[in-house]
Each structure stands twice: as C-alpha cells, then as structure tokens.
Design a protein around this motif. Sequence first.
Motif: not given
Length: 120
Positions: A33-62
């Motif tokens: 995930i650090v060496e090959d971080n998801p791109t903005a386009d990938e993240l946008a597509a995955w967020q849309e496909a999942s139906g989850l709010p974007i907040r769910k994709f954040f590592n809130t404990s980091g």
Amino acid sequence: MSILFIEYPKCSTCKKAKKWLDEHGIAYTDRHIVEDNPTADELAAWQEASGLPIRKFFNTSGMLYRELNVKARFDEGMTDREAIELLASNGMLVKRPLLVKDGTPLQPGFKEAIWEQELL
C-alpha cells in the motif's frame, strides 16, 4: 474471480488476513500500500462500487490521520473528491487490508465473517 490484496506488510491485521487467505487457498495479487498506493481514480471507483462512505476507507487509528487532522477536515465539510485525493497522497492513510474482489472492495479492514461470506 480476481482478488487484489492491498496491504502494509508490517501490519499485524494484514498478516492475519493474508494467513487466512492462504489457509483457505484463495489466490490473490499482493500489493504494498505504500510502495504502490491506490490512485485517486482507483479509490473513487472502489468507493462508488462499494457504496460505502469515503470515511470508511481511512485508517482512523493511524498517526498520519491524526497528524493531518482528517476528522476535523471532514467536520469542516471536506468533499468526497478532496478525501479521495488525500487518500491517494499517502498509503498510510488508507485502511488496510483492502481486499478488492472483481473490482469491488469488501469492507476495508479484515472482517473474517464478511470474507467468508464473499470468498468461500
């Protein structure tokens, strides 16, 4: 079925999830995930496909999440697009592991019951 397993190798939850995949004979493509971080386009597509709010994709404990005061940014009205751009800026902000099955991510993190239902 194509499985993309996005992980941070030092993460104990990622290690547990990877072990679970291996024990169940599930083939996957591994991505650091650090060496090959998801791109903005990938993240946008995955967020849309999942139906989850974007907040769910954040590592809130980091640490980086706290350093960048992301929660306050959401409270101040950060848009989904701004959040996606922020996620794409550093893999340490992305909740992990992230498992993408046939282009659709499962709930970020390792939830064994969800993985069993979706993969077995």
